[in-house]
Motif scaffolding. Sequence first.
Motif, PDB file in Angstrom:
ATOM      1  N   GLN A   3       0.827  -1.217   0.000  1.00 54.46           N
ATOM      2  CA  GLN A   3       0.000   0.000   0.000  1.00 54.46           C
ATOM      3  C   GLN A   3       0.854   1.257   0.000  1.00 54.46           C
ATOM      4  N   THR A   4       2.023   1.197   0.640  1.00 49.57           N
ATOM      5  CA  THR A   4       2.926   2.358   0.634  1.00 49.57           C
ATOM      6  C   THR A   4       3.468   2.589  -0.776  1.00 49.57           C
ATOM      7  N   ILE A   6       1.901   1.724  -3.558  1.00 46.21           N
ATOM      8  CA  ILE A   6       0.765   2.293  -4.306  1.00 46.21           C
ATOM      9  C   ILE A   6       0.644   3.799  -4.023  1.00 46.21           C
ATOM     10  N   ALA A   7       0.821   4.176  -2.751  1.00 47.75           N
ATOM     11  CA  ALA A   7       0.722   5.595  -2.383  1.00 47.75           C
ATOM     12  C   ALA A   7       1.792   6.411  -3.107  1.00 47.75           C
ATOM     13  N   LEU A  64     -17.383  -3.974  -5.244  1.00 44.36           N
ATOM     14  CA  LEU A  64     -16.340  -4.787  -4.603  1.00 44.36           C
ATOM     15  C   LEU A  64     -16.583  -4.830  -3.102  1.00 44.36           C
ATOM     16  N   PRO A  67     -11.034  -3.284  -1.256  1.00 44.44           N
ATOM     17  CA  PRO A  67     -10.038  -2.937  -2.274  1.00 44.44           C
ATOM     18  C   PRO A  67      -9.018  -4.068  -2.447  1.00 44.44           C
ATOM     19  N   ILE A  68      -8.224  -4.004  -3.504  1.00 46.43           N
ATOM     20  CA  ILE A  68      -7.335  -5.113  -3.868  1.00 46.43           C
ATOM     21  C   ILE A  68      -6.290  -5.412  -2.782  1.00 46.43           C
ATOM     22  N   LEU A  69      -5.761  -4.358  -2.142  1.00 43.99           N
ATOM     23  CA  LEU A  69      -4.672  -4.580  -1.186  1.00 43.99           C
ATOM     24  C   LEU A  69      -5.051  -4.301   0.268  1.00 43.99           C
ATOM     25  N   HIS A  70      -6.345  -4.129   0.538  1.00 45.22           N
ATOM     26  CA  HIS A  70      -6.727  -3.715   1.886  1.00 45.22           C
ATOM     27  C   HIS A  70      -8.051  -4.367   2.259  1.00 45.22           C
ATOM     28  N   GLN A  72     -10.791  -2.927   3.676  1.00 49.46           N
ATOM     29  CA  GLN A  72     -12.036  -2.158   3.524  1.00 49.46           C
ATOM     30  C   GLN A  72     -11.809  -0.825   2.817  1.00 49.46           C
ATOM     31  N   PHE A  73     -12.905  -0.294   2.267  1.00 51.65           N
ATOM     32  CA  PHE A  73     -12.870   1.041   1.674  1.00 51.65           C
ATOM     33  C   PHE A  73     -13.055   2.086   2.761  1.00 51.65           C
ATOM     34  N   HIS A  74     -12.285   3.173   2.666  1.00 53.34           N
ATOM     35  CA  HIS A  74     -12.447   4.282   3.609  1.00 53.34           C
ATOM     36  C   HIS A  74     -13.041   5.466   2.862  1.00 53.34           C
TER      37      HIS A  74
END
Lengths: 137, 145
Positions: A3-4, A6-7, A64, A67-70, A72-74
């Motif tokens: 995720q980092t 991706i960020a 969905l 999300p793909i790498l997490h 839940q959606f925030h």
Amino acid sequence: MRQTIIALVTGTLFGAGLALSDMINPARVIAFLDLFGNWDPALAFVMGGAIIPMAVAYLISRRLRAPILHTQFHIPENRIVDRQLITGAAIFGAGWGLAGYCPGPAIAGLVFGNWQPVVFVAAMLAGMWLHRLTSDM
Amino acid sequence: MSTLAPLDPLTALAGGLLIGLSAAVLLLFSGRIAGISGMVARAVGIADSGTPRLQALAFVVGLPIGAWLLSASLRQPEVIVTSSIPILVTAGVLVGFGTRMGNGCTSGHGVCGVSRLSPRSLAATATFMFAGFAIVALARFMVGG
């Protein structure tokens, strides 16, 4: 970790978009806001272009579970338009119109060798800190 | 003083698509909203919740990297800033304070929120756009430009 990455990748992509569309140039932003001058529509094209992929992504996200790498959606669920939101947005808009910088372009613009975004970003951090101080009281 | 050269609408649109793609990838991979004022506040420790700090920092650091990569490879921008130090400081404080108070800026409300038709973001975007138009008009008539 993923995720980092991706960020970092999305931040880089965002900065590239701001540079390509010349939004890192305060004169371009002010020219859009200057309805009574030599009006420049660029910012409207940028907004329109940005909303298309994001709207599609939002519609996909609703189908969905996560999300793909997490896990839940925030996504903000608050739908109430209150005085704080409107006052804050008006204060922000006034500052935006004054110098032609909003947070993204000011930070992306730190690499072009001019000193103005450095001053702006320092003042912006001070403003954020001031808000935190006053909202704790 | 140099004057602003017109920008090809397709270039502006392409830049916008990159911005939207960035926000789309962040949402679909990490589930986060690409709101830059929030990420900045989080990265420097002014905000206590939201995107994890390291991710917020990575996103914020990516912004100048991307801007630099693009301008080194495609088009060197001619950046024009006419604001004096007092104006830059005033504008910066207003932008910092206002984006925290209103929970977002041009990215979080203007791009991400409008894309999902969030009532709060639509109201915030209309408000900051109107305030921006008003301040520039006011400056124009006060300076007599």
